[in-house]
Design a protein around this motif. Sequence first.
Motif, PDB file in Angstrom:
ATOM      1  N   GLY A  23      45.417 -60.050 -19.822  1.00 39.55           N
ATOM      2  CA  GLY A  23      44.515 -59.128 -19.171  1.00 39.55           C
ATOM      3  C   GLY A  23      43.180 -58.984 -19.858  1.00 39.55           C
ATOM      4  O   GLY A  23      42.306 -58.293 -19.363  1.00 39.55           O
ATOM      5  N   LYS A  24      42.973 -59.635 -20.976  1.00 41.96           N
ATOM      6  CA  LYS A  24      41.694 -59.551 -21.674  1.00 41.96           C
ATOM      7  C   LYS A  24      40.986 -60.889 -21.582  1.00 41.96           C
ATOM      8  O   LYS A  24      41.560 -61.935 -21.880  1.00 41.96           O
ATOM      9  N   PHE A  25      39.731 -60.831 -21.144  1.00 39.21           N
ATOM     10  CA  PHE A  25      38.910 -62.024 -21.099  1.00 39.21           C
ATOM     11  C   PHE A  25      37.940 -61.984 -22.271  1.00 39.21           C
ATOM     12  O   PHE A  25      37.536 -60.905 -22.711  1.00 39.21           O
ATOM     13  N   PRO A  26      37.538 -63.133 -22.761  1.00 41.95           N
ATOM     14  CA  PRO A  26      36.507 -63.141 -23.799  1.00 41.95           C
ATOM     15  C   PRO A  26      35.219 -62.513 -23.276  1.00 41.95           C
ATOM     16  O   PRO A  26      34.907 -62.601 -22.090  1.00 41.95           O
ATOM     17  N   ARG A  27      34.489 -61.884 -24.151  1.00 40.32           N
ATOM     18  CA  ARG A  27      33.281 -61.158 -23.744  1.00 40.32           C
ATOM     19  C   ARG A  27      32.253 -62.077 -23.099  1.00 40.32           C
ATOM     20  O   ARG A  27      31.590 -61.699 -22.131  1.00 40.32           O
ATOM     21  N   GLY A  28      32.116 -63.289 -23.612  1.00 44.40           N
ATOM     22  CA  GLY A  28      31.157 -64.222 -23.041  1.00 44.40           C
ATOM     23  C   GLY A  28      31.477 -64.597 -21.605  1.00 44.40           C
ATOM     24  O   GLY A  28      30.582 -64.789 -20.785  1.00 44.40           O
ATOM     25  N   VAL A  29      32.762 -64.696 -21.290  1.00 50.50           N
ATOM     26  CA  VAL A  29      33.170 -65.041 -19.925  1.00 50.50           C
ATOM     27  C   VAL A  29      32.820 -63.907 -18.977  1.00 50.50           C
ATOM     28  O   VAL A  29      32.333 -64.139 -17.871  1.00 50.50           O
ATOM     29  N   VAL A  30      33.036 -62.677 -19.393  1.00 50.35           N
ATOM     30  CA  VAL A  30      32.734 -61.521 -18.550  1.00 50.35           C
ATOM     31  C   VAL A  30      31.233 -61.434 -18.301  1.00 50.35           C
ATOM     32  O   VAL A  30      30.792 -61.228 -17.160  1.00 50.35           O
ATOM     33  N   ILE A  31      30.434 -61.614 -19.347  1.00 49.11           N
ATOM     34  CA  ILE A  31      28.977 -61.553 -19.187  1.00 49.11           C
ATOM     35  C   ILE A  31      28.489 -62.670 -18.275  1.00 49.11           C
ATOM     36  O   ILE A  31      27.648 -62.458 -17.396  1.00 49.11           O
TER      37      ILE A  31
END
Length: 57
Positions: A23-31
Amino acid sequence: MSDSETFDPLTPARSRNDGPQEGKFPRGVVIRLIAYLVAGHVFAAFLYLLFAVAGKG
């Protein structure tokens, strides 16, 4: 025996939280996802405006 003698570069590095991170995506992917969504909507709005103006002429 030192750390350099037991180091194996092919084994994955262990972090403090070795548990599953579902359920956690890397921050770069979200941005990047948010940036692509915004850019896609801006491009779609531009195309809509382009065809709306061209259709009136």
